[in-house]
Structures are given as C-alpha cells and as structure tokens.
Design an enzyme around this catalytic site. Structure first.
Site, PDB file in Angstrom:
ATOM      1  N   CYS A 137       0.814  -1.222   0.000  1.00 21.07           N
ATOM      2  CA  CYS A 137       0.000   0.000   0.000  1.00 21.07           C
ATOM      3  C   CYS A 137       0.847   1.272   0.000  1.00 21.07           C
ATOM      4  O   CYS A 137       0.341   2.353  -0.315  1.00 21.07           O
ATOM      5  CB  CYS A 137      -0.951   0.008   1.194  1.00 21.07           C
ATOM      6  SG  CYS A 137      -2.141  -1.343   1.136  1.00 21.07           S
ATOM      7  N   HIS A 274      -3.150   7.476   2.264  1.00 26.44           N
ATOM      8  CA  HIS A 274      -3.587   6.184   1.732  1.00 26.44           C
ATOM      9  C   HIS A 274      -5.020   5.928   2.189  1.00 26.44           C
ATOM     10  O   HIS A 274      -5.377   6.232   3.325  1.00 26.44           O
ATOM     11  CB  HIS A 274      -2.647   5.100   2.248  1.00 26.44           C
ATOM     12  CG  HIS A 274      -3.105   3.708   1.966  1.00 26.44           C
ATOM     13  ND1 HIS A 274      -3.457   3.296   0.702  1.00 26.44           N
ATOM     14  CD2 HIS A 274      -3.281   2.637   2.784  1.00 26.44           C
ATOM     15  CE1 HIS A 274      -3.821   2.026   0.749  1.00 26.44           C
ATOM     16  NE2 HIS A 274      -3.732   1.610   2.007  1.00 26.44           N
ATOM     17  N   ASN A 304     -10.002   0.059  -0.711  1.00 25.86           N
ATOM     18  CA  ASN A 304      -8.539   0.130  -0.645  1.00 25.86           C
ATOM     19  C   ASN A 304      -7.960  -0.504  -1.914  1.00 25.86           C
ATOM     20  O   ASN A 304      -8.049  -1.721  -2.094  1.00 25.86           O
ATOM     21  CB  ASN A 304      -8.071  -0.605   0.615  1.00 25.86           C
ATOM     22  CG  ASN A 304      -6.563  -0.562   0.803  1.00 25.86           C
ATOM     23  OD1 ASN A 304      -5.827  -0.142  -0.098  1.00 25.86           O
ATOM     24  ND2 ASN A 304      -6.099  -1.003   1.950  1.00 25.86           N
TER      25      ASN A 304
HETATM   26  O1  UT7 Z   1      -3.721  -0.645   3.621  1.00 22.54           O
HETATM   27  C1  UT7 Z   1      -3.399  -1.203   4.832  1.00 22.54           C
HETATM   28  C2  UT7 Z   1      -4.235  -2.416   4.919  1.00 22.54           C
HETATM   29  N1  UT7 Z   1      -5.277  -2.506   5.804  1.00 22.54           N
HETATM   30  C3  UT7 Z   1      -5.793  -1.644   6.688  1.00 22.54           C
HETATM   31  O2  UT7 Z   1      -5.435  -0.534   6.838  1.00 22.54           O
HETATM   32  C4  UT7 Z   1      -6.896  -2.178   7.552  1.00 22.54           C
HETATM   33  C5  UT7 Z   1      -6.705  -1.833   9.000  1.00 22.54           C
HETATM   34  N2  UT7 Z   1      -7.737  -2.420   9.837  1.00 22.54           N
HETATM   35  C6  UT7 Z   1      -9.044  -2.067   9.772  1.00 22.54           C
HETATM   36  O3  UT7 Z   1      -9.406  -1.240   8.969  1.00 22.54           O
HETATM   37  C7  UT7 Z   1     -10.010  -2.679  10.747  1.00 22.54           C
HETATM   38  O4  UT7 Z   1      -9.299  -3.374  11.754  1.00 22.54           O
HETATM   39  C8  UT7 Z   1     -11.026  -3.628  10.077  1.00 22.54           C
HETATM   40  C9  UT7 Z   1     -11.980  -2.838   9.215  1.00 22.54           C
HETATM   41  C10 UT7 Z   1     -10.304  -4.657   9.237  1.00 22.54           C
HETATM   42  C11 UT7 Z   1     -11.843  -4.346  11.151  1.00 22.54           C
HETATM   43  O5  UT7 Z   1     -12.508  -3.413  11.971  1.00 22.54           O
HETATM   44  P1  UT7 Z   1     -12.549  -3.614  13.538  1.00 22.54           P
HETATM   45  O6  UT7 Z   1     -13.354  -2.528  14.097  1.00 22.54           O
HETATM   46  O7  UT7 Z   1     -11.124  -3.765  14.007  1.00 22.54           O
HETATM   47  O8  UT7 Z   1     -13.361  -4.952  13.659  1.00 22.54           O
HETATM   48  P2  UT7 Z   1     -12.889  -6.322  14.327  1.00 22.54           P
HETATM   49  O9  UT7 Z   1     -11.852  -6.991  13.519  1.00 22.54           O
HETATM   50  O10 UT7 Z   1     -12.622  -6.096  15.786  1.00 22.54           O
HETATM   51  O11 UT7 Z   1     -14.227  -7.163  14.232  1.00 22.54           O
HETATM   52  C12 UT7 Z   1     -15.368  -6.811  15.015  1.00 22.54           C
HETATM   53  C13 UT7 Z   1     -16.447  -7.833  14.738  1.00 22.54           C
HETATM   54  C14 UT7 Z   1     -15.989  -9.277  14.893  1.00 22.54           C
HETATM   55  O12 UT7 Z   1     -17.055 -10.004  15.446  1.00 22.54           O
HETATM   56  P3  UT7 Z   1     -17.048 -10.386  17.027  1.00 22.54           P
HETATM   57  O13 UT7 Z   1     -15.811 -11.213  17.211  1.00 22.54           O
HETATM   58  O14 UT7 Z   1     -16.987  -9.078  17.743  1.00 22.54           O
HETATM   59  O15 UT7 Z   1     -18.327 -11.122  17.189  1.00 22.54           O
HETATM   60  C15 UT7 Z   1     -15.767  -9.728  13.464  1.00 22.54           C
HETATM   61  O16 UT7 Z   1     -15.959 -11.115  13.308  1.00 22.54           O
HETATM   62  O17 UT7 Z   1     -16.893  -7.706  13.382  1.00 22.54           O
HETATM   63  C16 UT7 Z   1     -16.846  -8.973  12.743  1.00 22.54           C
HETATM   64  N3  UT7 Z   1     -16.550  -8.760  11.338  1.00 22.54           N
HETATM   65  C17 UT7 Z   1     -17.507  -8.524  10.423  1.00 22.54           C
HETATM   66  N4  UT7 Z   1     -18.843  -8.454  10.533  1.00 22.54           N
HETATM   67  C18 UT7 Z   1     -19.539  -8.182   9.415  1.00 22.54           C
HETATM   68  C19 UT7 Z   1     -15.342  -8.730  10.704  1.00 22.54           C
HETATM   69  N5  UT7 Z   1     -15.511  -8.482   9.407  1.00 22.54           N
HETATM   70  C20 UT7 Z   1     -16.835  -8.351   9.204  1.00 22.54           C
HETATM   71  C21 UT7 Z   1     -17.619  -8.080   8.071  1.00 22.54           C
HETATM   72  N6  UT7 Z   1     -18.955  -8.015   8.236  1.00 22.54           N
HETATM   73  N7  UT7 Z   1     -17.088  -7.890   6.849  1.00 22.54           N
END
Ligand code: UT7
Length: 347
Positions: A137, A274, A304
């Site tokens: 990225c 980014h 992204n």
């Molecule tokens: O370019 C660099 C590359 N990447 C990034 O910059 C990404 C950086 N990270 C992020 O943007 C965030 O961490 C994410 C968007 C990937 C995730 O957001 P989060 O607020 O950290 O969510 P989380 O991983 O803590 O997940 C919260 C909940 C989980 O469920 P439980 O365990 O709380 O029941 C996940 O299983 O959301 C669930 N979850 C989803 N639910 C619906 C994860 N992905 C999804 C989804 N739809 N697509």
C-alpha cells in the site's frame, strides 16, 4: 529512515544511466495525473448476498460503500496503461517524451518481467527504462521517491509514476474480514525534471521519507508466492494491529516531512493519505490537526486499491479543482512489511 534530499549525487558514470555532471539538483514537478477504475462496481449490498456481512457493518467500520472489480482478462497492465494515457493527456506530454516508468504494484501480471515493461510497450515507448516497485500500500510513495531521486540526479527527464492493482485476484472471497476492504484501480502521475531555481517557492517534490520494519511482516501478508507455495496466495491480515500502527506511523511520517522542510502542519493545503479506512484517515487528520476539508477522501467509492489509492485520490483532487499550482500537498501511506512513508510536494 531514508530522506530523499539529504545527499549530493554520487558519480555513477559507469552506469548505463549516467548521472549528469552537475551538483545542482533538479526538481521533479508534477505536470498532471490520471486514473482508471474498472467498469464493474461491486456494492456492499451485493457483497452481503454472498458472505455474512452487511452494508451497515462495512460503512460503519470502514467508510467503504462500493469497490471496482477488474473484468475477466483485464490485467494490472491494462489498468496502468489506461491511467497513464489519461495522466499524459492531463499533463500535455507525449508518450515519446517519457524516459522513466516506475510502476508500484503487488499484483503484477506475471511474476516477471516487470509489469511496467508491458505498460511501456502498450504506450509505444521505446526509450528509457521501466521497472516495478513492491511496497504494497506504500508502493506509490516508494515509486515516487525512486523516480524523484532519478530525476533530481538527471538520470531521466520525464517520468510516469504509476500505482496499479487488481487486489480482487488475491482476495479470499470467503474471508469477510478482508474481502470487503479492497478494490481494483490505477492512478498515474507525470513528473518532469526542472532546472534548479533560486526561488524558495519553486514548485516540485520537496522531499520523500521512507520507512520499513520487517518485525510486522506477519501482520499483513499474502500466504503464497513463487518461492513459498508456487501459488499467488490470498491476503491475510491482523486488522486490529494494522489499524493500531497506521494512524501513528502515517501521522509521524507527515510530521517528519514538514519538519524536514522547516514547515509546520498548518502549511499543508491538502493531505492525501492512503485510503484504507475512513477511521484511519480521520484519525490521522485529528492527530495532525488537519481539518476535514483539507483531507482528500475517496475510500467510500473505491475501497482500498493498495498502491493505487494515492494517485487515484490526487486525480480526483485535480479533476475537482481542489488542488492548485503552488499548494503544499502531503502524501502518506502504510502497508505490508510494514513499509510506510510520506512525501511533501509544492504542486
Ligand atoms: O492498507 C493497509 C491495509 N489494511 C488496513 O489498513 C486495515 C486496517 N484495519 C481495519 O481497517 C479494521 O481493523 C477492520 C476494518 C479490518 C476491522 O474493523 P474492527 O473494528 O477492528 O473490527 P474487528 O476486527 O474487531 O471485528 C469486530 C467484529 C468481529 O465479530 P465479534 O468477534 O466481535 O463477534 C468480526 O468477526 O466484526 C466482525 N466482522 C464482520 N462483521 C460483518 C469482521 N468483518 C466483518 C464483516 N462483516 N465484513
């Protein structure tokens, strides 16, 4: 850490890319940008019919509403060439003036040769050099830094710097924690080396700043590759860890860039971070104290696109006339590696 404008040019006269015999560094001026997004749009709602997710979750957690997906047979080189043609048109530069192509991508058409060489052929360019840069990225900031240094040293005169990706091909479409985050696209910028001027307001790239820390290799990677599995593999990410580091590292890279140029954050007219997650973008704006109207945001419509997000966002700002000659523009990115960086440009 690497700063682009710290050292005088070294004698590289044995190289086939000879450095001109001047210690007066030139400046790389941005002449124009162009972008290309594949026609097919995949909305959150459509995605939610295939996997256990919802439009509401994706919008709330990421700001993303839709992404573009390359058609079958549409390759990174196709996206890159389309964006490059538009960038050349915006810059008023003919393809046969280009003597350097640096293409940032993590989704090359083939393992080798460099996808940039195919783009070179597609544009009918016979002169100069073309090679790829891989910093995920952060790839565009890395490519910009490499091209800027070559132009400053007189190794080339007119550069195409491209970020182009088809991340849809390395997504595990059953993994909802990653597949909702990415899209395909390309952006390109035309740079021209200009003679040095004794003018503190001269346009051009002021400095670039690159960083990496391989301790984070496993936080964001692809579980394949020619040397490991022989397959292309899929993205695997510890999203929370990436999120935690992203705001801090991108913000401090911008602080490094402005301090390096004797400026302060209040001098930045436009911040182009980014585009991975609106919460990360807002976090950088808050940490730096840059108000929302000075931050370019495109993540909602494109998701992204890895190395392509910054040139896509620059093109949006150019086309919306939000960016003007003389503006101070700050770029920052972070991605797998981790590799991150910043650039400060007087547009
Ligand atoms: O370019 C660099 C590359 N990447 C990034 O910059 C990404 C950086 N990270 C992020 O943007 C965030 O961490 C994410 C968007 C990937 C995730 O957001 P989060 O607020 O950290 O969510 P989380 O991983 O803590 O997940 C919260 C909940 C989980 O469920 P439980 O365990 O709380 O029941 C996940 O299983 O959301 C669930 N979850 C989803 N639910 C619906 C994860 N992905 C999804 C989804 N739809 N697509």
């Amino acid at each position: 850490m690497l700063h682009s404008n710290d050292n005088p040019p070294t004698d590289n006269s044995d190289s086939n890319l000879s450095v001109k015999d001047s210690f007066e560094l030139q400046r790389s001026v941005v002449l124009g940008c162009g972008a290309y997004l594949p026609e097919r749009v995949l909305t959150n709602t459509e995605l939610s019919t295939r996997i256990d997710t919802s439009d509401e979750w994706i919008r709330k957690r990421t700001g993303i509403e839709q992404r573009h997906i390359a058609a079958d047979g549409e390759l990174t080189s196709d996206l890159a060439a389309a964006a490059s043609r538009r960038a050349l048109a915006a810059a008023g530069v003919a393809a046969d003036e280009v003597d350097l192509i640096v293409l940032a991508t993590s989704t090359p058409d083939n393992t080798f040769p460099a996808t940039s060489t195919r783009v070179q052929a597609m544009l009918g360019i016979k002169q100069g050099v073309a090679f790829d840069v891989q910093a995920v990225c952060s790839g565009f900031v890395y490519a910009l830094s490499v091209a800027d240094n070559m132009l400053r040293l007189g190794q080339a005169r007119t550069a195409l710097v491209i970020g182009a990706e088809v991340f849809s091909r390395i997504l595990d479409w059953k993994d909802r924690s990653t597949c909702v985050l990415f899209g395909d696209g390309a952006g390109a910028v035309v740079l021209r080396a200009m003679a040095p001027q004794n003018d503190s307001n001269a346009r051009g790239i002021l400095s670039t700043h690159l960083f990496s820390d391989g301790a984070y290799y496993d936080s964001l990677y692809v579980d394949g590759g020619p040397a490991s599995t022989g397959t292309a593999g899929f993205i695997r990410m510890d999203g929370k860890e990436v999120f935690r580091q992203a705001v801090n590292l991108m913000s401090s890279a911008v602080e490094t860039a402005v301090a390096h140029n004797g400026m302060s954050v209040s001098d930045i007219d436009l911040l182009v971070p980014h585009q991975a997650n609106i919460r990360i973008i807002d976090g950088i704006g808050r940490r730096l104290g840059v108000a929302g109207e000075r931050v370019v945001v495109t993540v909602q419509g494109q998701a992204n696109t890895s190395a392509a997000t910054i040139p896509l966002a620059l093109t949006a700002a150019q086309d919306d006339k939000r960016i003007h000659p003389g503006d101070i523009v700050a770029l920052c990115a972070l991605g797998g590696g981790f590799a991150w960086g910043s650039a400060l440009i007087r547009w």
